[in-house]
Scaffold this motif. Sequence first.
Motif, PDB file in Angstrom:
ATOM      1  N   ILE A 164       0.856  -1.192   0.000  1.00 55.68           N
ATOM      2  CA  ILE A 164       0.000   0.000   0.000  1.00 55.68           C
ATOM      3  C   ILE A 164       0.888   1.235   0.000  1.00 55.68           C
ATOM      4  CG2 ILE A 164      -1.848   1.217   1.207  1.00 55.68           C
ATOM      5  CD1 ILE A 164      -2.431  -1.490   2.633  1.00 55.68           C
ATOM      6  N   PRO A 165       0.835   2.065  -1.034  1.00 58.90           N
ATOM      7  CA  PRO A 165       1.688   3.261  -1.072  1.00 58.90           C
ATOM      8  C   PRO A 165       1.295   4.268   0.002  1.00 58.90           C
ATOM      9  CG  PRO A 165       0.109   3.300  -2.882  1.00 58.90           C
ATOM     10  CD  PRO A 165      -0.027   1.956  -2.231  1.00 58.90           C
ATOM     11  N   ALA A 166       2.302   4.797   0.712  1.00 57.78           N
ATOM     12  CA  ALA A 166       2.046   5.787   1.748  1.00 57.78           C
ATOM     13  C   ALA A 166       3.368   6.447   2.125  1.00 57.78           C
ATOM     14  CB  ALA A 166       1.389   5.152   2.979  1.00 57.78           C
ATOM     15  N   VAL A 172       5.747  -1.735  -2.981  1.00 56.25           N
ATOM     16  CA  VAL A 172       5.841  -2.804  -3.971  1.00 56.25           C
ATOM     17  C   VAL A 172       4.545  -2.816  -4.780  1.00 56.25           C
ATOM     18  CG1 VAL A 172       6.117  -5.269  -4.390  1.00 56.25           C
ATOM     19  CG2 VAL A 172       7.343  -4.184  -2.494  1.00 56.25           C
ATOM     20  N   ASP A 173       4.655  -2.507  -6.057  1.00 61.24           N
ATOM     21  CA  ASP A 173       3.503  -2.536  -6.957  1.00 61.24           C
ATOM     22  C   ASP A 173       3.296  -3.987  -7.385  1.00 61.24           C
ATOM     23  OD1 ASP A 173       1.677  -2.374  -9.026  1.00 61.24           O
ATOM     24  OD2 ASP A 173       2.497  -0.506  -9.823  1.00 61.24           O
ATOM     25  N   LEU A 174       2.352  -4.664  -6.758  1.00 62.89           N
ATOM     26  CA  LEU A 174       2.138  -6.086  -7.014  1.00 62.89           C
ATOM     27  C   LEU A 174       1.583  -6.353  -8.409  1.00 62.89           C
ATOM     28  CD1 LEU A 174       0.642  -7.217  -3.581  1.00 62.89           C
ATOM     29  CD2 LEU A 174       2.971  -7.530  -4.418  1.00 62.89           C
ATOM     30  N   GLU A 175       0.932  -5.379  -8.999  1.00 60.69           N
ATOM     31  CA  GLU A 175       0.379  -5.573 -10.335  1.00 60.69           C
ATOM     32  C   GLU A 175       1.465  -5.454 -11.405  1.00 60.69           C
ATOM     33  OE1 GLU A 175      -2.988  -3.573 -13.312  1.00 60.69           O
ATOM     34  OE2 GLU A 175      -2.939  -3.059 -11.173  1.00 60.69           O
ATOM     35  N   ARG A 176       2.305  -4.446 -11.294  1.00 58.39           N
ATOM     36  CA  ARG A 176       3.357  -4.225 -12.290  1.00 58.39           C
ATOM     37  C   ARG A 176       4.658  -4.921 -11.920  1.00 58.39           C
ATOM     38  NH1 ARG A 176       5.186   0.615 -12.477  1.00 58.39           N
ATOM     39  NH2 ARG A 176       5.844   0.526 -14.642  1.00 58.39           N
ATOM     40  N   GLY A 177       4.769  -5.399 -10.690  1.00 58.17           N
ATOM     41  CA  GLY A 177       5.987  -6.090 -10.278  1.00 58.17           C
ATOM     42  C   GLY A 177       7.171  -5.171 -10.119  1.00 58.17           C
ATOM     43  N   LEU A 182      12.915   3.398  -2.303  1.00 59.89           N
ATOM     44  CA  LEU A 182      13.050   4.635  -1.547  1.00 59.89           C
ATOM     45  C   LEU A 182      11.716   4.978  -0.898  1.00 59.89           C
ATOM     46  CD1 LEU A 182      14.902   7.052  -0.854  1.00 59.89           C
ATOM     47  CD2 LEU A 182      13.953   8.211  -2.863  1.00 59.89           C
ATOM     48  N   LYS A 183      11.740   5.177   0.415  1.00 67.66           N
ATOM     49  CA  LYS A 183      10.510   5.482   1.134  1.00 67.66           C
ATOM     50  C   LYS A 183       9.869   6.753   0.582  1.00 67.66           C
ATOM     51  CE  LYS A 183      12.235   5.504   5.299  1.00 67.66           C
ATOM     52  NZ  LYS A 183      12.300   5.562   6.788  1.00 67.66           N
ATOM     53  N   ASP A 215      -5.206  -6.842   4.760  1.00 72.02           N
ATOM     54  CA  ASP A 215      -5.213  -5.645   5.609  1.00 72.02           C
ATOM     55  C   ASP A 215      -3.824  -5.300   6.147  1.00 72.02           C
ATOM     56  OD1 ASP A 215      -7.963  -5.304   5.332  1.00 72.02           O
ATOM     57  OD2 ASP A 215      -8.375  -6.702   6.975  1.00 72.02           O
ATOM     58  N   ALA A 216      -2.864  -6.206   5.974  1.00 75.52           N
ATOM     59  CA  ALA A 216      -1.508  -5.944   6.467  1.00 75.52           C
ATOM     60  C   ALA A 216      -0.884  -4.792   5.693  1.00 75.52           C
ATOM     61  CB  ALA A 216      -0.650  -7.198   6.337  1.00 75.52           C
ATOM     62  N   LYS A 217      -0.319  -3.845   6.413  1.00 76.64           N
ATOM     63  CA  LYS A 217       0.262  -2.669   5.776  1.00 76.64           C
ATOM     64  C   LYS A 217       1.712  -2.882   5.364  1.00 76.64           C
ATOM     65  CE  LYS A 217      -2.777   0.500   8.263  1.00 76.64           C
ATOM     66  NZ  LYS A 217      -2.864   1.636   9.219  1.00 76.64           N
ATOM     67  N   HIS A 218       2.346  -3.918   5.893  1.00 76.29           N
ATOM     68  CA  HIS A 218       3.736  -4.218   5.556  1.00 76.29           C
ATOM     69  C   HIS A 218       3.878  -5.719   5.320  1.00 76.29           C
ATOM     70  CE1 HIS A 218       3.937  -0.412   7.791  1.00 76.29           C
ATOM     71  NE2 HIS A 218       4.995  -0.140   7.058  1.00 76.29           N
TER      72      HIS A 218
END
Length: 329
Positions: A164-166, A172-177, A182-183, A215-218
């Motif tokens: 989840i971007p924040a 990690v973009d799971l769709e595009r891999g 960098l935070k 629901d896990a954020k990390h």
Amino acid sequence: MDKLRGRFNVDSESEDAIPDIRKFKKRIERLNEWWGAKMLGEVNGEACRSYAKKRGKRGGARRDLEDLRAAIGHHSVEGYHREIVKVSLPEKGRPRDKWLTRSDAAKLFWTCWRYREMQKGSRRPIDDVKVPTSKRPLRHLARFILLGIYSGTRAGAIATASPIPAIGRSYVDLERGRYYRLKQGSAKTNKRQPTVPMPLRLLAHLRRWHRIDPDAKHFVEYNGRPVASVKTAFKSAVRLAGLGPGISPHTLRHTAATWLMQRGADPWQAAGYLGMSLDVLLNTYGHHHPDYLSDAVDKIAKRDPTSERKAHVSGAVSGAVLPMKRSGF
């Protein structure tokens, strides 16, 4: 010249730009204890060597003094002083090249995955027998190890990796891999953290983890919370796995670089994937590459056709042609 006291403050606006603010603040505290009451004119080689001696650890002293040098440089850029002040740094230590074999990596992974917390089976003081419980306190490390070895990412970026971007997370973009190491919201530093494509096998694990707990954020959490550090747990896992000394979370990054070189990866691409300079990669890990000095090895033992023809005509053996195939060699 101005005193150093008060120049080592960290304002709230700059805190988000520092990757590990807690470590940074500890370094500032140490610097203030030693240098805070001193004048800029007292910063010289002798004083720096005295600080390094008091600090004890050469690497730690060098890192502290690098912050001191940066602070003095900023002080000059802001126009608070015009004199040249040089900070003498301890010599760099030898590059660390500790890495895990595939067998060791598997042993460490399965130790973390299978380990169960041990507790006393009875409350009686005389009963010291411990039995395994259903708690799995090292399973989050199994995920950490997979991410570390197959992405070569530094521990801090692994701890903040999220689907989840924040702000404050590496994404990690799971769709595009794609792994945006960098935070978000952080400034770029000399610790390169480029965006890289994820290996398909690792990406499959990440997608599965997200399906299991959307629901896990990390990706790496302990008791539902992101991990700040895994050093203590990692040390316990290394001991339980029966591995030797000198293995830390950063060893996973060394392992990734070593495996890439051993498999003959293109050095330029490997350096880009790991987020390190080509010089560092070749100087530290280049000897693992199958092509390392291969041309020199091939040429040193190769017969010289010109010398062989001359030897045949003259009836003498050229001194440049050694009898590599004769018995006794």
